[in-house]
Design an enzyme around this catalytic site. Sequence first.
Site, PDB file in Angstrom:
ATOM      1  N   ILE A  32     143.912  85.040  92.715  1.00 55.74           N
ATOM      2  CA  ILE A  32     142.768  84.078  92.662  1.00 55.74           C
ATOM      3  C   ILE A  32     141.922  84.023  93.557  1.00 55.74           C
ATOM      4  O   ILE A  32     140.529  84.212  93.414  1.00 55.74           O
ATOM      5  CB  ILE A  32     143.387  82.741  92.266  1.00 55.74           C
ATOM      6  N   TYR A 181     158.376  75.614  94.246  1.00 58.30           N
ATOM      7  CA  TYR A 181     156.620  75.857  94.180  1.00 58.30           C
ATOM      8  C   TYR A 181     155.961  75.060  93.505  1.00 58.30           C
ATOM      9  O   TYR A 181     155.006  74.610  94.280  1.00 58.30           O
ATOM     10  CB  TYR A 181     156.737  77.415  93.513  1.00 58.30           C
ATOM     11  N   LYS A 185     152.754  72.793  95.134  1.00 52.60           N
ATOM     12  CA  LYS A 185     151.581  72.466  94.723  1.00 52.60           C
ATOM     13  C   LYS A 185     150.979  71.278  94.137  1.00 52.60           C
ATOM     14  O   LYS A 185     149.805  71.032  94.453  1.00 52.60           O
ATOM     15  CB  LYS A 185     151.443  73.801  93.467  1.00 52.60           C
TER      16      LYS A 185
END
Length: 314
Positions: A32, A181, A185
């Site tokens: 990204i 994870y 985030k």
Amino acid sequence: MPSESSAAPWDVRRPPRADGRVVLVTGGNAGIGYFTAEQLSATGATVVLGSREPARAEVAMAAIRARVPGARLSAVRLDLADLSSLEAAVASLDTDRLDAVVHNAGVALDAPPRRETADGHELMFGTNHLGHFALTHRLMPLLSAAPAARVVTVGSFAAKSERLDLDDLQSRRDYRPGRAYGRSKLAQMYFGLELDRRLRAVGSTVTSVVAHPGGALDSLTPSRPPVHVRTLGEGLRAAPAALVVQGKDAGAWPVVRAALDPSVRGGQVWGPRMFSLRGKPRCEPLWSHLCDLSVAARLWDVSCHLTGVRLGVL
């Protein structure tokens, strides 16, 4: 907050010109981050790629220049897993201001064992959240020097189903890589929203926005050799998935819009239009758990303690 209908039309393939603006993209050498840097470069902005590995940043810059002649690019060595290195990284930026920083870099582990950063923090929480938290503190003078700078924090759709355990942010008691994870985030997204509230409270010209790429797969991402190469077979096998998810080039669209669109306001969350998984970017309703101000405030205080950043607005 303006409605989508009142906002100016936004062309994801031809964002408005941004000549003269300076944008730092962490993790700009791949995924990204790479496509965010490529798309920002096409607007005329000066883009700085933050990367742990200078050689990979050089490869990414060459790939961007092959597609964007005259792209204004530079790179800085940036290791978010080593908080002691951030002061030198920011000092090496060759600019007197930043118009935006895109907090994109991160790590995702697929399997145990649990790993730690140089500072003794769980690797994903320490890099994805604490690293960007501390980096923002270091960058604030440069952001404040711009007329209307933005901090764009890149979250993840994976965070929507997660909840923070404020008593075990480091996953010491029960470590599961996928959950760790998602929670890292989610912590980033809480940070991006809490940062904007604190900036507003002191009348800062800097705003903070959250964006996420939805479902973004390598197998649906166009090739950018040697940064990313997709084979014909991979593309064909992934074709059915394109009904619900997208490539990382499209995953960068909400991030770029969050960084550049003049109609974007601080405290918003931007993501793909279709089920938050694919399509053109839109301003999303705030997820219910992200509205919990007490969690955001406690996370902020813990993050200050773990990084050594003073209380208040970074």
